[in-house]
Design a protein around this motif. Structure first.
Motif, PDB file in Angstrom:
ATOM      1  N   ALA A  60     -37.365 -31.556  -7.331  1.00 34.85           N
ATOM      2  CA  ALA A  60     -37.127 -32.370  -8.527  1.00 34.85           C
ATOM      3  C   ALA A  60     -35.796 -33.108  -8.436  1.00 34.85           C
ATOM      4  CB  ALA A  60     -37.164 -31.486  -9.775  1.00 34.85           C
ATOM      5  N   ALA A  61     -34.779 -32.454  -7.872  1.00 36.07           N
ATOM      6  CA  ALA A  61     -33.481 -33.096  -7.720  1.00 36.07           C
ATOM      7  C   ALA A  61     -33.554 -34.213  -6.683  1.00 36.07           C
ATOM      8  CB  ALA A  61     -32.436 -32.062  -7.317  1.00 36.07           C
ATOM      9  N   LEU A  62     -34.335 -34.002  -5.638  1.00 34.95           N
ATOM     10  CA  LEU A  62     -34.483 -35.039  -4.613  1.00 34.95           C
ATOM     11  C   LEU A  62     -35.191 -36.266  -5.173  1.00 34.95           C
ATOM     12  CD1 LEU A  62     -35.452 -32.831  -1.531  1.00 34.95           C
ATOM     13  CD2 LEU A  62     -33.254 -33.934  -1.990  1.00 34.95           C
ATOM     14  N   TYR A  63     -36.220 -36.050  -6.001  1.00 36.80           N
ATOM     15  CA  TYR A  63     -36.918 -37.191  -6.603  1.00 36.80           C
ATOM     16  C   TYR A  63     -35.962 -37.997  -7.469  1.00 36.80           C
ATOM     17  CZ  TYR A  63     -41.012 -34.432  -5.257  1.00 36.80           C
ATOM     18  OH  TYR A  63     -41.933 -33.702  -4.555  1.00 36.80           O
ATOM     19  N   ALA A  64     -35.107 -37.309  -8.230  1.00 32.46           N
ATOM     20  CA  ALA A  64     -34.131 -38.009  -9.061  1.00 32.46           C
ATOM     21  C   ALA A  64     -33.113 -38.742  -8.195  1.00 32.46           C
ATOM     22  CB  ALA A  64     -33.434 -37.011  -9.993  1.00 32.46           C
ATOM     23  N   HIS A  65     -32.675 -38.102  -7.126  1.00 34.73           N
ATOM     24  CA  HIS A  65     -31.679 -38.694  -6.233  1.00 34.73           C
ATOM     25  C   HIS A  65     -32.178 -40.005  -5.628  1.00 34.73           C
ATOM     26  CE1 HIS A  65     -28.583 -38.997  -3.144  1.00 34.73           C
ATOM     27  NE2 HIS A  65     -29.533 -39.065  -2.219  1.00 34.73           N
ATOM     28  N   TYR A  66     -33.432 -40.037  -5.227  1.00 38.44           N
ATOM     29  CA  TYR A  66     -34.001 -41.237  -4.603  1.00 38.44           C
ATOM     30  C   TYR A  66     -34.698 -42.156  -5.607  1.00 38.44           C
ATOM     31  CZ  TYR A  66     -32.958 -39.356   0.003  1.00 38.44           C
ATOM     32  OH  TYR A  66     -32.306 -38.893   1.126  1.00 38.44           O
ATOM     33  N   ARG A  67     -34.510 -41.868  -6.892  1.00 39.42           N
ATOM     34  CA  ARG A  67     -35.098 -42.682  -7.972  1.00 39.42           C
ATOM     35  C   ARG A  67     -36.620 -42.787  -7.821  1.00 39.42           C
ATOM     36  NH1 ARG A  67     -31.756 -47.999  -9.332  1.00 39.42           N
ATOM     37  NH2 ARG A  67     -32.322 -48.608  -7.213  1.00 39.42           N
ATOM     38  N   LEU A  68     -37.235 -41.674  -7.489  1.00 39.86           N
ATOM     39  CA  LEU A  68     -38.685 -41.615  -7.380  1.00 39.86           C
ATOM     40  C   LEU A  68     -39.305 -40.868  -8.559  1.00 39.86           C
ATOM     41  CD1 LEU A  68     -39.009 -41.057  -3.539  1.00 39.86           C
ATOM     42  CD2 LEU A  68     -39.823 -43.043  -4.838  1.00 39.86           C
ATOM     43  N   ASP A  69     -38.539 -40.725  -9.633  1.00 38.01           N
ATOM     44  CA  ASP A  69     -39.067 -40.233 -10.899  1.00 38.01           C
ATOM     45  C   ASP A  69     -39.339 -41.433 -11.800  1.00 38.01           C
ATOM     46  OD1 ASP A  69     -36.477 -41.008 -11.407  1.00 38.01           O
ATOM     47  OD2 ASP A  69     -35.792 -39.056 -12.150  1.00 38.01           O
ATOM     48  N   GLY A  70     -39.890 -41.182 -12.983  1.00 44.81           N
ATOM     49  CA  GLY A  70     -40.252 -42.279 -13.873  1.00 44.81           C
ATOM     50  C   GLY A  70     -39.086 -43.173 -14.225  1.00 44.81           C
ATOM     51  N   VAL A  71     -37.951 -42.575 -14.566  1.00 50.15           N
ATOM     52  CA  VAL A  71     -36.767 -43.348 -14.941  1.00 50.15           C
ATOM     53  C   VAL A  71     -36.295 -44.205 -13.772  1.00 50.15           C
ATOM     54  CG1 VAL A  71     -34.345 -43.176 -15.632  1.00 50.15           C
ATOM     55  CG2 VAL A  71     -36.056 -41.678 -16.690  1.00 50.15           C
ATOM     56  N   GLY A  72     -36.274 -43.625 -12.590  1.00 44.90           N
ATOM     57  CA  GLY A  72     -35.806 -44.347 -11.425  1.00 44.90           C
ATOM     58  C   GLY A  72     -36.710 -45.505 -11.044  1.00 44.90           C
ATOM     59  N   ILE A  73     -38.018 -45.273 -11.098  1.00 45.25           N
ATOM     60  CA  ILE A  73     -38.960 -46.338 -10.747  1.00 45.25           C
ATOM     61  C   ILE A  73     -38.846 -47.498 -11.726  1.00 45.25           C
ATOM     62  CG2 ILE A  73     -41.416 -46.918 -10.526  1.00 45.25           C
ATOM     63  CD1 ILE A  73     -41.817 -43.952  -9.662  1.00 45.25           C
ATOM     64  N   ALA A  74     -38.690 -47.189 -13.001  1.00 45.22           N
ATOM     65  CA  ALA A  74     -38.537 -48.241 -14.007  1.00 45.22           C
ATOM     66  C   ALA A  74     -37.280 -49.061 -13.734  1.00 45.22           C
ATOM     67  CB  ALA A  74     -38.484 -47.632 -15.405  1.00 45.22           C
ATOM     68  N   ALA A  75     -36.207 -48.394 -13.331  1.00 40.84           N
ATOM     69  CA  ALA A  75     -34.961 -49.100 -13.038  1.00 40.84           C
ATOM     70  C   ALA A  75     -35.126 -50.012 -11.829  1.00 40.84           C
ATOM     71  CB  ALA A  75     -33.840 -48.089 -12.790  1.00 40.84           C
ATOM     72  N   VAL A  76     -35.806 -49.536 -10.806  1.00 42.06           N
ATOM     73  CA  VAL A  76     -36.031 -50.351  -9.614  1.00 42.06           C
ATOM     74  C   VAL A  76     -36.898 -51.560  -9.956  1.00 42.06           C
ATOM     75  CG1 VAL A  76     -37.081 -50.391  -7.317  1.00 42.06           C
ATOM     76  CG2 VAL A  76     -35.726 -48.415  -8.031  1.00 42.06           C
ATOM     77  N   ALA A  77     -37.902 -51.365 -10.806  1.00 43.61           N
ATOM     78  CA  ALA A  77     -38.766 -52.477 -11.219  1.00 43.61           C
ATOM     79  C   ALA A  77     -37.960 -53.546 -11.957  1.00 43.61           C
ATOM     80  CB  ALA A  77     -39.896 -51.958 -12.103  1.00 43.61           C
ATOM     81  N   ARG A  78     -37.043 -53.119 -12.813  1.00 42.33           N
ATOM     82  CA  ARG A  78     -36.208 -54.088 -13.532  1.00 42.33           C
ATOM     83  C   ARG A  78     -35.310 -54.834 -12.564  1.00 42.33           C
ATOM     84  NH1 ARG A  78     -35.456 -49.643 -16.882  1.00 42.33           N
ATOM     85  NH2 ARG A  78     -33.236 -49.505 -16.306  1.00 42.33           N
ATOM     86  N   GLU A  79     -34.782 -54.151 -11.572  1.00 41.11           N
ATOM     87  CA  GLU A  79     -33.950 -54.808 -10.567  1.00 41.11           C
ATOM     88  C   GLU A  79     -34.735 -55.879  -9.820  1.00 41.11           C
ATOM     89  OE1 GLU A  79     -31.273 -50.809  -9.642  1.00 41.11           O
ATOM     90  OE2 GLU A  79     -32.476 -51.726  -8.057  1.00 41.11           O
ATOM     91  N   LEU A  80     -35.973 -55.574  -9.515  1.00 36.70           N
ATOM     92  CA  LEU A  80     -36.811 -56.542  -8.815  1.00 36.70           C
ATOM     93  C   LEU A  80     -37.009 -57.799  -9.667  1.00 36.70           C
ATOM     94  CD1 LEU A  80     -38.784 -57.416  -6.556  1.00 36.70           C
ATOM     95  CD2 LEU A  80     -40.579 -56.126  -7.761  1.00 36.70           C
ATOM     96  N   LEU A  81     -37.308 -57.613 -10.934  1.00 40.14           N
ATOM     97  CA  LEU A  81     -37.537 -58.750 -11.821  1.00 40.14           C
ATOM     98  C   LEU A  81     -36.262 -59.553 -12.067  1.00 40.14           C
ATOM     99  CD1 LEU A  81     -39.976 -57.167 -14.442  1.00 40.14           C
ATOM    100  CD2 LEU A  81     -40.538 -58.723 -12.551  1.00 40.14           C
ATOM    101  N   GLU A  82     -35.120 -58.844 -12.052  1.00 43.03           N
ATOM    102  CA  GLU A  82     -33.847 -59.522 -12.306  1.00 43.03           C
ATOM    103  C   GLU A  82     -33.221 -60.091 -11.037  1.00 43.03           C
ATOM    104  OE1 GLU A  82     -31.694 -56.372 -14.094  1.00 43.03           O
ATOM    105  OE2 GLU A  82     -32.911 -56.354 -15.932  1.00 43.03           O
ATOM    106  N   GLY A  83     -33.848 -59.811  -9.894  1.00 45.91           N
ATOM    107  CA  GLY A  83     -33.326 -60.309  -8.633  1.00 45.91           C
ATOM    108  C   GLY A  83     -32.128 -59.550  -8.123  1.00 45.91           C
ATOM    109  N   ASN A  84     -31.995 -58.284  -8.593  1.00 45.39           N
ATOM    110  CA  ASN A  84     -30.843 -57.473  -8.180  1.00 45.39           C
ATOM    111  C   ASN A  84     -31.297 -56.362  -7.247  1.00 45.39           C
ATOM    112  OD1 ASN A  84     -29.163 -58.929  -9.924  1.00 45.39           O
ATOM    113  ND2 ASN A  84     -29.694 -57.593 -11.637  1.00 45.39           N
ATOM    114  N   ARG A  85     -30.362 -55.870  -6.443  1.00 45.19           N
ATOM    115  CA  ARG A  85     -30.601 -54.692  -5.613  1.00 45.19           C
ATOM    116  C   ARG A  85     -29.383 -53.794  -5.748  1.00 45.19           C
ATOM    117  NH1 ARG A  85     -34.959 -55.260  -2.206  1.00 45.19           N
ATOM    118  NH2 ARG A  85     -34.399 -53.305  -1.165  1.00 45.19           N
ATOM    119  N   SER A  86     -29.660 -52.514  -6.045  1.00 46.79           N
ATOM    120  CA  SER A  86     -28.527 -51.582  -6.223  1.00 46.79           C
ATOM    121  C   SER A  86     -27.977 -51.154  -4.877  1.00 46.79           C
ATOM    122  CB  SER A  86     -28.998 -50.353  -6.991  1.00 46.79           C
ATOM    123  OG  SER A  86     -29.976 -49.641  -6.269  1.00 46.79           O
TER     124      SER A  86
END
Length: 340
Positions: free
Chosen positions: A314-340
């Motif tokens: 569970a900690a690894l999924y959070a670390h790599y943003r492979l949980d729900g919150v992380g995936i949503a954040a990555v999707a927003r970055e894609l739409l905004e043209g950003n990369r963390s």
């Protein structure tokens, strides 16, 4: 000295990262890793071709449930995974439909030669079941993490590669596999995947399942990442972003029509997988888009090209943003043209 109970608690995650569905006591009938033996035992009641093999992991994959009902059709080869695959190939050559199950890291990485040469090349209906794939082995480390299996298996000709989403989806895969004429690699998660399908779905090899419609972007996920992707879609919807969610359970052959439709109709595509992003689902989708000459906003999301640290899943999924919150954040970055 740490007690056995304490060790289990650590493996399942600390309070900060623990998902309530991972607590001991969860109904094992809803866990993909635990319905394998039960479902195969049911199917074997009417199909005498089914045999099951394991490499001393009957308790981990619950093939013991099959052994209890069909002891004469169950083989534990011991800690001899390569031999298990070759034995399964021999059984298939004799008209049986063997299911050979072990950890994904052992099945795909250790036995790649046997899968290619003994199963796929002669086109034998062996079903290699790689369970506890991805990072789900947590504290066991790199030797037991299975992050390269999608890349390796989809590069083998005449090998069908599929990933189970939840318990009902696994049941559908097992039923479908009985009449599938080619060798197959079935990727299972950690055995604690939350329900995505309330009923056993109808499946066709090479056809993805659209679980949610959306117009702003498409998230193409597979296996253990489908459930958190659905959670991410809810999070995005609350922010006014409508995401299409596609369960790309069939990695090879890939559903090219679903990929191209996603790119044309939503203009942005995010792939999500609990695997190394090199060569896996994301690479397959990227190749499809490149071959078609389509260039939507696109991002592969998974484990970067590195060895995963040791830690609770569970900690690894959070670390790599492979949980729900992380995936949503990555999707927003894609739409905004950003990369963390």
């Amino acid at each position: 000295m740490t007690s056995t109970q304490d060790q289990a608690a650590i493996f399942n995650g600390t309070a900060a990262f623990k998902d309530s569905r991972s607590v001991d006591g969860t109904d094992t009938r809803t866990m993909p890793a635990f319905v394998l033996g039960e479902e195969l035992a049911e199917l074997a009641e009417v199909d005498p071709r089914i045999v099951v093999l394991t490499a001393d992991l009957g308790r981990s994959n619950r093939s013991t449930d099959f052994a209890a009902r069909h002891p004469n059709r169950f083989v534990n080869v011991g800690i001899a995974e390569k031999n298990m695959i070759t034995v399964a190939a021999g059984m298939a050559a004799g008209g049986l439909v063997p299911f050979a199950a072990t950890f994904g890291s052992f099945a795909a990485l250790l036995c790649a030669e046997q899968i290619r040469t003994d199963c796929a090349y002669p086109d034998l209906p062996v079903r290699v079941v790689g369970h506890h794939s991805g990072m789900s082995m947590g504290f066991y480390g790199t030797s037991h993490h299975s992050l390269e299996d999608l890349a390796m298996m989809r590069s083998i000709a005449d090998l069908t590669v599929v990933a189970a989403t939840d318990a009902n989806h696994l049941r559908a895969l097992l039923r479908l596999s009985l009449e599938h004429p080619h060798a197959m690699y079935l990727r299972l998660g950690r055995g604690r995947d939350p329900e995505v399908y309330a009923e056993v779905p109808e499946l066709v090899v090479g056809k993805a399942l659209t679980l949610r419609e959306g117009t702003d972007l498409t998230v193409i996920a597979t296996g253990s990442e489908v459930a958190p992707t659905m959670q991410a879609a809810d999070d995005l919807a609350a922010r006014g972003i409508e995401a299409r969610v596609v369960d790309m359970w069939t990695i090879s052959p890939l559903d090219r029509s679903a990929v191209l439709a996603a790119a044309r109709e939503t203009g942005a595509v995010l792939t999500v997988e609990e695997a190394n992003v090199t060569g896996g689902l994301g690479s397959a989708v990227a190749e499809c888009l490149l071959d078609a000459g389509i260039a939507p906003r696109f991002r592969r999301h998974g484990v970067p090209d590195e060895h995963v640290p040791v830690g609770p899943p569970a900690a690894l999924y959070a670390h790599y943003r492979l949980d729900g919150v992380g995936i949503a954040a990555v999707a927003r970055e894609l739409l905004e043209g950003n990369r963390s």
